[in-house]
Motif scaffolding. Structure first.
Motif, mmCIF file in Angstrom:
data_model
loop_
_atom_site.group_PDB
_atom_site.id
_atom_site.type_symbol
_atom_site.label_atom_id
_atom_site.label_comp_id
_atom_site.label_asym_id
_atom_site.label_seq_id
_atom_site.Cartn_x
_atom_site.Cartn_y
_atom_site.Cartn_z
ATOM 1 N N GLN A 48 -3.273 6.816 7.409
ATOM 2 C CA GLN A 48 -4.040 7.784 6.140
ATOM 3 C C GLN A 48 -5.123 8.559 6.995
ATOM 4 O OE1 GLN A 48 -6.279 5.732 2.914
ATOM 5 N NE2 GLN A 48 -4.446 6.560 1.917
ATOM 6 N N ARG A 49 -5.230 9.873 6.262
ATOM 7 C CA ARG A 49 -6.229 10.775 6.965
ATOM 8 C C ARG A 49 -7.472 10.037 6.547
ATOM 9 N NH1 ARG A 49 -5.729 16.791 5.348
ATOM 10 N NH2 ARG A 49 -3.947 16.392 7.017
ATOM 11 N N SER B 33 -5.987 -6.704 3.366
ATOM 12 C CA SER B 33 -7.032 -7.015 2.144
ATOM 13 C C SER B 33 -8.204 -7.203 2.655
ATOM 14 C CB SER B 33 -6.379 -8.002 1.174
ATOM 15 O OG SER B 33 -6.674 -9.278 1.796
ATOM 16 N N GLN B 34 -9.187 -7.028 2.007
ATOM 17 C CA GLN B 34 -10.700 -7.237 2.279
ATOM 18 C C GLN B 34 -11.088 -6.736 3.661
ATOM 19 O OE1 GLN B 34 -10.784 -11.489 2.480
ATOM 20 N NE2 GLN B 34 -11.217 -11.654 0.292
ATOM 21 N N GLY B 35 -10.490 -5.187 3.961
ATOM 22 C CA GLY B 35 -10.698 -4.664 4.908
ATOM 23 C C GLY B 35 -10.398 -5.308 6.591
ATOM 24 N N LYS C 221 -3.885 1.127 8.583
ATOM 25 C CA LYS C 221 -3.996 -0.099 7.791
ATOM 26 C C LYS C 221 -2.545 -1.215 7.695
ATOM 27 C CE LYS C 221 -6.671 2.589 4.491
ATOM 28 N NZ LYS C 221 -6.815 2.937 3.180
ATOM 29 N N ASP D 268 -10.558 1.549 -5.448
ATOM 30 C CA ASP D 268 -11.290 1.992 -4.509
ATOM 31 C C ASP D 268 -11.247 3.379 -4.489
ATOM 32 O OD1 ASP D 268 -11.810 -0.837 -3.842
ATOM 33 O OD2 ASP D 268 -10.474 -0.730 -2.146
ATOM 34 N N GLU E 88 -7.216 3.103 -2.802
ATOM 35 C CA GLU E 88 -6.614 1.755 -3.023
ATOM 36 C C GLU E 88 -6.563 1.394 -4.480
ATOM 37 O OE1 GLU E 88 -5.873 -2.468 -1.143
ATOM 38 O OE2 GLU E 88 -7.890 -1.510 -1.169
ATOM 39 N N LYS F 107 0.804 -1.205 -0.132
ATOM 40 C CA LYS F 107 0.007 0.168 -0.114
ATOM 41 C C LYS F 107 0.743 1.211 -0.157
ATOM 42 C CE LYS F 107 -4.453 -1.523 2.277
ATOM 43 N NZ LYS F 107 -4.720 -2.589 1.462
ATOM 44 N N VAL G 71 -11.139 9.699 5.673
ATOM 45 C CA VAL G 71 -11.914 10.543 4.661
ATOM 46 C C VAL G 71 -13.528 10.788 5.239
ATOM 47 C CG1 VAL G 71 -13.029 10.993 2.320
ATOM 48 C CG2 VAL G 71 -10.901 9.924 2.592
ATOM 49 N N ASN H 220 -6.323 -2.245 -6.504
ATOM 50 C CA ASN H 220 -5.965 -3.825 -6.212
ATOM 51 C C ASN H 220 -5.796 -4.497 -7.600
ATOM 52 O OD1 ASN H 220 -7.610 -4.454 -3.503
ATOM 53 N ND2 ASN H 220 -8.515 -2.917 -4.279
ATOM 54 N N ASP I 116 -18.033 3.625 -0.479
ATOM 55 C CA ASP I 116 -17.046 3.829 -1.371
ATOM 56 C C ASP I 116 -17.301 3.312 -2.612
ATOM 57 O OD1 ASP I 116 -16.589 1.060 -1.314
ATOM 58 O OD2 ASP I 116 -14.807 1.522 -0.431
ATOM 59 N N HIS J 234 -16.153 -0.159 3.982
ATOM 60 C CA HIS J 234 -17.134 -0.707 3.172
ATOM 61 C C HIS J 234 -16.646 -1.745 2.178
ATOM 62 C CE1 HIS J 234 -19.169 2.744 4.710
ATOM 63 N NE2 HIS J 234 -18.392 3.608 4.216
ATOM 64 N N ASN J 235 -16.204 -2.792 2.668
ATOM 65 C CA ASN J 235 -15.728 -4.086 1.906
ATOM 66 C C ASN J 235 -16.628 -5.037 1.684
ATOM 67 O OD1 ASN J 235 -13.004 -3.036 3.042
ATOM 68 N ND2 ASN J 235 -12.207 -4.096 1.523
HETATM 69 N N1 LIG Z 1 -8.690 7.215 4.606
HETATM 70 C C1 LIG Z 1 -9.931 6.491 4.484
HETATM 71 N N2 LIG Z 1 -10.815 7.092 4.942
HETATM 72 C C2 LIG Z 1 -12.147 6.370 5.004
HETATM 73 N N3 LIG Z 1 -12.391 5.364 4.537
HETATM 74 C C3 LIG Z 1 -11.442 4.419 4.616
HETATM 75 C C4 LIG Z 1 -10.017 5.124 4.322
HETATM 76 N N4 LIG Z 1 -9.248 4.040 3.977
HETATM 77 C C5 LIG Z 1 -9.958 2.897 3.936
HETATM 78 N N5 LIG Z 1 -11.313 3.132 4.282
HETATM 79 C C6 LIG Z 1 -12.583 2.227 4.203
HETATM 80 O O1 LIG Z 1 -11.996 1.121 4.544
HETATM 81 C C7 LIG Z 1 -11.846 0.139 3.306
HETATM 82 C C8 LIG Z 1 -10.795 -0.837 3.333
HETATM 83 O O2 LIG Z 1 -9.758 -0.111 3.162
HETATM 84 P P1 LIG Z 1 -8.845 -0.212 1.843
HETATM 85 O O3 LIG Z 1 -9.444 -0.376 0.567
HETATM 86 O O4 LIG Z 1 -7.654 0.636 1.831
HETATM 87 O O5 LIG Z 1 -7.870 -1.833 2.250
HETATM 88 P P2 LIG Z 1 -8.564 -3.237 1.920
HETATM 89 O O6 LIG Z 1 -9.943 -3.358 1.191
HETATM 90 O O7 LIG Z 1 -8.358 -3.984 3.278
HETATM 91 O O8 LIG Z 1 -7.569 -3.883 1.177
HETATM 92 P P3 LIG Z 1 -8.061 -4.666 -0.518
HETATM 93 O O9 LIG Z 1 -8.925 -3.769 -1.018
HETATM 94 O O10 LIG Z 1 -6.673 -4.720 -1.216
HETATM 95 O O11 LIG Z 1 -8.827 -5.697 -0.031
HETATM 96 C C9 LIG Z 1 -12.103 1.106 2.208
HETATM 97 O O12 LIG Z 1 -12.841 0.554 1.053
HETATM 98 C C10 LIG Z 1 -13.004 2.417 2.707
HETATM 99 O O13 LIG Z 1 -14.481 1.947 2.775
#
Ligand SMILES: Nc1ncnc2c1ncn2[C@@H]1O[C@H](COP(=O)(O)OP(=O)(O)OP(=O)(O)O)[C@@H](O)[C@H]1O
Ligand SMILES: [Mg+2]
Length: 305
Positions: free
Chosen positions: A182-183, A155-157, A150, A253, A266, A107, A185, A268, A194, A217-218
């Motif tokens: 990460q700040r 992955s997968q939230g 994070k 994303d 992100e 990441k 949002v 993927n 998302d 929101h995964n």
């Molecule tokens: N900076 C942020 N501000 C607000 N919400 C966030 C932020 N980063 C992540 N999220 C929320 O968390 C979810 C998962 O974060 P992210 O996509 O970075 O990692 P991941 O889904 O675990 O990894 P992958 O997509 O590879 O499976 C995002 O889809 C979003 O809903």
């Protein structure tokens, strides 16, 4: 007439995606075999490439579509990526390339590439130092922001943590020695969601919104998928993000800040699309197979190996 013999679809759990891809390639007259990268091996005595791929003992595949790299130790992942790098060296089209996979799995690398390409993404800090991370957290929360921590290879939230004023950072062992901050949002007034935009061959082919019960929101965390129109600003940003990491295809994303600004969260490089397919009219496996064929096979088989 096509001289393509067979391509490999790299996955350890063929399931739904594997079946869709095999059928999509079949429809294009391309034979494909599902291969687990963990079953491939290096054998310098076996053939002139030194690689043995089950089902392709006496030849290399005409291409590799990377659908999954199973979890493993650092050594196992290094070996599997090394095999993909080597195949590319020997002239086999690999999609996504090992380089693109590496750039999207990490990441911090993705964040740097997005920023370098001038693509909007939230402010992000990555450090091995707990005191650096603590200082960032204090500075951000003092300025009224919340921060998301994070896992670097998450992955997968899974394993995401939102921290606000007064919250303590977990100890280094919990984050494998790397703090990715990460700040946060802040969601718009109509609630958080998302966007997932699927990009193939430089073009956005499908999009959905995902809305979870909380702020993550995964789909794997129970978020509800809804079909979304391909909004031009989101698509453009997603396409630029995929170009920035050098991927052939990717699931991007994105989020909208409260003022409507689109941000890439992100990229993927090994995206699943079952959730997206359930709300999309586009046959994603077919689009992917067609891209792979047109971009890589139509020219690759003219190159003698
Ligand atoms: N900076 C942020 N501000 C607000 N919400 C966030 C932020 N980063 C992540 N999220 C929320 O968390 C979810 C998962 O974060 P992210 O996509 O970075 O990692 P991941 O889904 O675990 O990894 P992958 O997509 O590879 O499976 C995002 O889809 C979003 O809903
Ligand atoms: Mg994600």
């Amino acid at each position: 007439m096509s001289r393509v013999r067979a391509i490999a679809i790299a996955t350890d759990t063929p399931g739904w995606h594997g079946r869709r891809l095999v059928r999509a390639f079949e429809a294009l007259g391309v034979q494909s075999r599902v291969v687990s990268l963990s079953h491939c091996r290096v054998d310098l005595e076996a053939n002139r490439w030194g690689i043995v791929i089950p089902g392709f003992e006496n030849a290399l595949p005409d291409g590799v579509l990377v659908r999954e790299i199973a979890a493993g130790s650092f050594e196992q992942i290094t070996l599997r990526l090394g095999l993909l790098h080597a195949l590319a060296e020997w002239g086999v089209p690999v999609c996504n390339s090992a380089r693109a996979v590496e750039r999207t799995v990490d990441k911090s690398m993705t964040s740097m590439l997005l920023r370098h390409a001038g693509i909007a993404t939230p402010p992000t800090w990555v450090s091995e130092s707990a005191s650096d991370a603590r200082a960032i957290l204090m500075r951000e929360t003092a300025a009224g922001h919340r921060v998301v921590l994070k896992p670097l290879f998450g992955s997968q939230g899974k394993g995401l943590l939102r921290l606000g004023s007064g919250d303590a950072l977990p100890d280094p062992a919990t984050v494998q020695g790397v703090y990715y901050l990460q700040r946060f949002v802040e969601p718009a007034a109509d609630g958080g969601r998302d966007y997932r935009v699927f990009v193939i061959g430089g073009r956005s082919v499908a999009a959905m919104t995902r809305q979870g019960a909380g702020w993550v929101h995964n789909v794997a965390q129970g978020a509800r998928c809804e079909t979304a129109t391909l909004e031009p600003d989101l698509c453009r940003l997603a396409e630029r993000a995929v170009a920035a990491v050098g991927a052939d295809y990717a699931g991007v994303d994105l989020m909208r800040a409260a003022d409507g600004t689109a941000l890439v969260i992100e990229v993927n490089g090994i995206p699943a699309w079952r959730g997206l397919q359930s709300v999309s009219a586009e046959d994603i496996a077919h689009r992917l197979a067609r891209h792979f064929h047109d971009r890589h096979l139509a020219v690759a088989h003219s190159v003698a190996r």
